[in-house]
Design a protein around this motif. Sequence first.
Motif, PDB file in Angstrom:
ATOM      1  N   TYR A 199     -61.515  21.544 -30.762  1.00  0.00           N
ATOM      2  CA  TYR A 199     -61.218  20.275 -30.102  1.00  0.00           C
ATOM      3  C   TYR A 199     -62.494  19.536 -29.709  1.00  0.00           C
ATOM      4  O   TYR A 199     -63.444  20.132 -29.207  1.00  0.00           O
ATOM      5  CB  TYR A 199     -60.358  20.511 -28.852  1.00  0.00           C
ATOM      6  CG  TYR A 199     -60.155  19.241 -28.043  1.00  0.00           C
ATOM      7  CD1 TYR A 199     -59.272  18.253 -28.474  1.00  0.00           C
ATOM      8  CD2 TYR A 199     -60.881  19.012 -26.878  1.00  0.00           C
ATOM      9  CE1 TYR A 199     -59.102  17.081 -27.764  1.00  0.00           C
ATOM     10  CE2 TYR A 199     -60.718  17.842 -26.155  1.00  0.00           C
ATOM     11  CZ  TYR A 199     -59.828  16.885 -26.599  1.00  0.00           C
ATOM     12  OH  TYR A 199     -59.671  15.712 -25.892  1.00  0.00           O
ATOM     13  N   GLU A 200     -62.509  18.237 -29.954  1.00  0.00           N
ATOM     14  CA  GLU A 200     -63.610  17.378 -29.539  1.00  0.00           C
ATOM     15  C   GLU A 200     -63.066  16.257 -28.665  1.00  0.00           C
ATOM     16  O   GLU A 200     -62.013  15.693 -28.957  1.00  0.00           O
ATOM     17  CB  GLU A 200     -64.313  16.767 -30.765  1.00  0.00           C
ATOM     18  CG  GLU A 200     -65.058  17.780 -31.626  1.00  0.00           C
ATOM     19  CD  GLU A 200     -66.315  18.325 -30.957  1.00  0.00           C
ATOM     20  OE1 GLU A 200     -66.803  17.671 -30.004  1.00  0.00           O
ATOM     21  OE2 GLU A 200     -66.799  19.387 -31.381  1.00  0.00           O
ATOM     22  N   LEU A 201     -63.770  15.919 -27.618  1.00  0.00           N
ATOM     23  CA  LEU A 201     -63.331  14.842 -26.746  1.00  0.00           C
ATOM     24  C   LEU A 201     -63.361  13.511 -27.484  1.00  0.00           C
ATOM     25  O   LEU A 201     -64.169  13.325 -28.399  1.00  0.00           O
ATOM     26  CB  LEU A 201     -64.216  14.761 -25.498  1.00  0.00           C
ATOM     27  CG  LEU A 201     -63.896  15.752 -24.378  1.00  0.00           C
ATOM     28  CD1 LEU A 201     -64.449  17.134 -24.709  1.00  0.00           C
ATOM     29  CD2 LEU A 201     -64.457  15.275 -23.043  1.00  0.00           C
ATOM     30  N   PRO A 202     -62.501  12.569 -27.081  1.00  0.00           N
ATOM     31  CA  PRO A 202     -62.502  11.246 -27.713  1.00  0.00           C
ATOM     32  C   PRO A 202     -63.841  10.535 -27.507  1.00  0.00           C
ATOM     33  O   PRO A 202     -64.603  10.873 -26.592  1.00  0.00           O
ATOM     34  CB  PRO A 202     -61.373  10.501 -26.978  1.00  0.00           C
ATOM     35  CG  PRO A 202     -60.536  11.565 -26.361  1.00  0.00           C
ATOM     36  CD  PRO A 202     -61.458  12.694 -26.055  1.00  0.00           C
TER      37      PRO A 202
ATOM     38  N   ASN B 274     -51.953  16.033 -24.106  1.00  0.00           N
ATOM     39  CA  ASN B 274     -51.632  15.004 -23.124  1.00  0.00           C
ATOM     40  C   ASN B 274     -52.884  14.467 -22.448  1.00  0.00           C
ATOM     41  O   ASN B 274     -52.995  13.256 -22.201  1.00  0.00           O
ATOM     42  CB  ASN B 274     -50.653  15.559 -22.092  1.00  0.00           C
ATOM     43  CG  ASN B 274     -49.219  15.570 -22.588  1.00  0.00           C
ATOM     44  OD1 ASN B 274     -48.535  14.557 -22.581  1.00  0.00           O
ATOM     45  ND2 ASN B 274     -48.777  16.725 -23.057  1.00  0.00           N
ATOM     46  N   ILE B 275     -53.831  15.347 -22.153  1.00  0.00           N
ATOM     47  CA  ILE B 275     -55.098  14.904 -21.571  1.00  0.00           C
ATOM     48  C   ILE B 275     -55.856  14.037 -22.567  1.00  0.00           C
ATOM     49  O   ILE B 275     -56.446  13.010 -22.216  1.00  0.00           O
ATOM     50  CB  ILE B 275     -55.943  16.119 -21.146  1.00  0.00           C
ATOM     51  CG1 ILE B 275     -55.287  16.818 -19.955  1.00  0.00           C
ATOM     52  CG2 ILE B 275     -57.374  15.698 -20.796  1.00  0.00           C
ATOM     53  CD1 ILE B 275     -55.896  18.173 -19.617  1.00  0.00           C
ATOM     54  N   ASP B 276     -55.838  14.444 -23.839  1.00  0.00           N
ATOM     55  CA  ASP B 276     -56.527  13.688 -24.888  1.00  0.00           C
ATOM     56  C   ASP B 276     -55.986  12.268 -24.985  1.00  0.00           C
ATOM     57  O   ASP B 276     -56.748  11.305 -25.104  1.00  0.00           O
ATOM     58  CB  ASP B 276     -56.364  14.413 -26.234  1.00  0.00           C
ATOM     59  CG  ASP B 276     -57.139  13.744 -27.349  1.00  0.00           C
ATOM     60  OD1 ASP B 276     -58.357  13.954 -27.432  1.00  0.00           O
ATOM     61  OD2 ASP B 276     -56.519  13.002 -28.141  1.00  0.00           O
ATOM     62  N   ARG B 277     -54.671  12.132 -24.922  1.00  0.00           N
ATOM     63  CA  ARG B 277     -54.066  10.796 -24.979  1.00  0.00           C
ATOM     64  C   ARG B 277     -54.529   9.942 -23.808  1.00  0.00           C
ATOM     65  O   ARG B 277     -54.813   8.745 -23.969  1.00  0.00           O
ATOM     66  CB  ARG B 277     -52.534  10.911 -24.993  1.00  0.00           C
ATOM     67  CG  ARG B 277     -51.945  11.240 -26.356  1.00  0.00           C
ATOM     68  CD  ARG B 277     -50.457  10.997 -26.398  1.00  0.00           C
ATOM     69  NE  ARG B 277     -49.744  12.043 -25.681  1.00  0.00           N
ATOM     70  CZ  ARG B 277     -49.257  13.131 -26.267  1.00  0.00           C
ATOM     71  NH1 ARG B 277     -49.440  13.336 -27.555  1.00  0.00           N
ATOM     72  NH2 ARG B 277     -48.600  14.035 -25.562  1.00  0.00           N
ATOM     73  N   TYR B 278     -54.613  10.544 -22.645  1.00  0.00           N
ATOM     74  CA  TYR B 278     -55.051   9.803 -21.462  1.00  0.00           C
ATOM     75  C   TYR B 278     -56.524   9.401 -21.596  1.00  0.00           C
ATOM     76  O   TYR B 278     -56.899   8.257 -21.300  1.00  0.00           O
ATOM     77  CB  TYR B 278     -54.856  10.649 -20.205  1.00  0.00           C
ATOM     78  CG  TYR B 278     -55.392   9.982 -18.950  1.00  0.00           C
ATOM     79  CD1 TYR B 278     -54.697   8.932 -18.354  1.00  0.00           C
ATOM     80  CD2 TYR B 278     -56.589  10.402 -18.390  1.00  0.00           C
ATOM     81  CE1 TYR B 278     -55.205   8.309 -17.219  1.00  0.00           C
ATOM     82  CE2 TYR B 278     -57.093   9.787 -17.262  1.00  0.00           C
ATOM     83  CZ  TYR B 278     -56.379   8.750 -16.675  1.00  0.00           C
ATOM     84  OH  TYR B 278     -56.884   8.130 -15.549  1.00  0.00           O
TER      85      TYR B 278
ATOM     86  N   THR C 140     -57.297   6.323 -23.562  1.00  0.00           N
ATOM     87  CA  THR C 140     -56.994   5.034 -22.930  1.00  0.00           C
ATOM     88  C   THR C 140     -58.035   4.653 -21.886  1.00  0.00           C
ATOM     89  O   THR C 140     -58.015   3.531 -21.383  1.00  0.00           O
ATOM     90  CB  THR C 140     -55.621   5.071 -22.240  1.00  0.00           C
ATOM     91  OG1 THR C 140     -55.650   5.995 -21.125  1.00  0.00           O
ATOM     92  CG2 THR C 140     -54.541   5.504 -23.223  1.00  0.00           C
ATOM     93  N   THR C 141     -58.935   5.597 -21.553  1.00  0.00           N
ATOM     94  CA  THR C 141     -59.928   5.329 -20.501  1.00  0.00           C
ATOM     95  C   THR C 141     -61.349   5.330 -21.035  1.00  0.00           C
ATOM     96  O   THR C 141     -62.291   5.292 -20.257  1.00  0.00           O
ATOM     97  CB  THR C 141     -59.802   6.372 -19.375  1.00  0.00           C
ATOM     98  OG1 THR C 141     -60.024   7.696 -19.928  1.00  0.00           O
ATOM     99  CG2 THR C 141     -58.423   6.320 -18.745  1.00  0.00           C
ATOM    100  N   ALA C 142     -61.507   5.415 -22.354  1.00  0.00           N
ATOM    101  CA  ALA C 142     -62.857   5.458 -22.935  1.00  0.00           C
ATOM    102  C   ALA C 142     -63.581   4.129 -22.718  1.00  0.00           C
ATOM    103  O   ALA C 142     -62.956   3.072 -22.710  1.00  0.00           O
ATOM    104  CB  ALA C 142     -62.765   5.789 -24.408  1.00  0.00           C
TER     105      ALA C 142
ATOM    106  N   VAL D  57     -53.976  13.106 -12.563  1.00  0.00           N
ATOM    107  CA  VAL D  57     -54.424  14.307 -13.257  1.00  0.00           C
ATOM    108  C   VAL D  57     -53.198  14.994 -13.853  1.00  0.00           C
ATOM    109  O   VAL D  57     -52.194  15.192 -13.156  1.00  0.00           O
ATOM    110  CB  VAL D  57     -55.151  15.260 -12.291  1.00  0.00           C
ATOM    111  CG1 VAL D  57     -55.495  16.573 -12.984  1.00  0.00           C
ATOM    112  CG2 VAL D  57     -56.406  14.598 -11.744  1.00  0.00           C
ATOM    113  N   TYR D  58     -53.268  15.337 -15.137  1.00  0.00           N
ATOM    114  CA  TYR D  58     -52.107  15.942 -15.791  1.00  0.00           C
ATOM    115  C   TYR D  58     -51.823  17.312 -15.187  1.00  0.00           C
ATOM    116  O   TYR D  58     -52.749  18.097 -14.923  1.00  0.00           O
ATOM    117  CB  TYR D  58     -52.325  16.079 -17.297  1.00  0.00           C
ATOM    118  CG  TYR D  58     -51.029  16.358 -18.010  1.00  0.00           C
ATOM    119  CD1 TYR D  58     -50.102  15.342 -18.194  1.00  0.00           C
ATOM    120  CD2 TYR D  58     -50.705  17.630 -18.448  1.00  0.00           C
ATOM    121  CE1 TYR D  58     -48.884  15.590 -18.814  1.00  0.00           C
ATOM    122  CE2 TYR D  58     -49.496  17.886 -19.070  1.00  0.00           C
ATOM    123  CZ  TYR D  58     -48.584  16.859 -19.239  1.00  0.00           C
ATOM    124  OH  TYR D  58     -47.370  17.115 -19.843  1.00  0.00           O
TER     125      TYR D  58
END
Length: 269
Positions: free
Chosen positions: A31-34, A260-264, A267-269, A184-185
């Motif tokens: 996994y890599e962060l957006p 779910n965290i990835d989707r959030y 949207t905040t990048a 926070v999820y």
Amino acid sequence: MGSDYSKDGCVHNPPMDERNLKVLKDYLRNYELPKGHEGYVNILMFGMVGAGKSSTINTFLSALDPNGRTTTCVPTGTNPDSLTTELRSYKLGKLKFWDTAGWNALEPCQETKVLLRLILEGRIPIGTNLHDFIPTSAKVNPVILGNVIHGVAFVFDTTVVDKISDDIMKQFQDLQTIVAQKCVYRVVIGTKFENLGIEEKNHAWIYEYKPLQQKFIQLSASTGINKQCMFVVSNQWNGDQITMIKQILALYVLEHMIRNIDRYLKTTA
């Protein structure tokens, strides 16, 4: 499978096979962060004393091992350091798991709420003794960007869910409300489900097991958290290998959180 099993109340149905295990493991290990985000996905284990927070981190790390080799790098059980008093973190790839003191051992309750907020905001350094820590203003405790929490797993011992007092559960409701307010999820992880009477050969059908379904109903009513966000993890194994089913149970909840965290984050990048 007998009268103790019912698909009517089944909230999850993870495929229990080698192919699914590989997919879960590959996704989480790689996994890599957006774009726009650096560091790690920080997941906080939060629960009462003895709920299995530290053991669950060991299970996650073991399940993420390429060969399913077990690890006990997080002190548990009879280890003299097993009673967590400090804020600790353990990482693998881009995932970082945070261990804390049992929230019901922190006094007074009002300070526990402030302490949780500071942890979520990344304002408490790793290694801080949480029993001695006196929460103060945000100015005194600046944000450490790499410590900001993205997800919280509320860990419960499934065998004592119906024995938790109303006062303790009310304190928990206040704490989980703080997490919700911070966007926070959050999920619930039930541990020690083996002690509900299900045999190991039937762990693949744990979500269809009526005694567990009843625990989920009780927890959902008490916490306000949807049953779809409730999972189980087995922290019991023999020898130096964790079984495929136990790996899948652990990685299934972890994948749910990360997606779910990835989707959030996107949207905040």
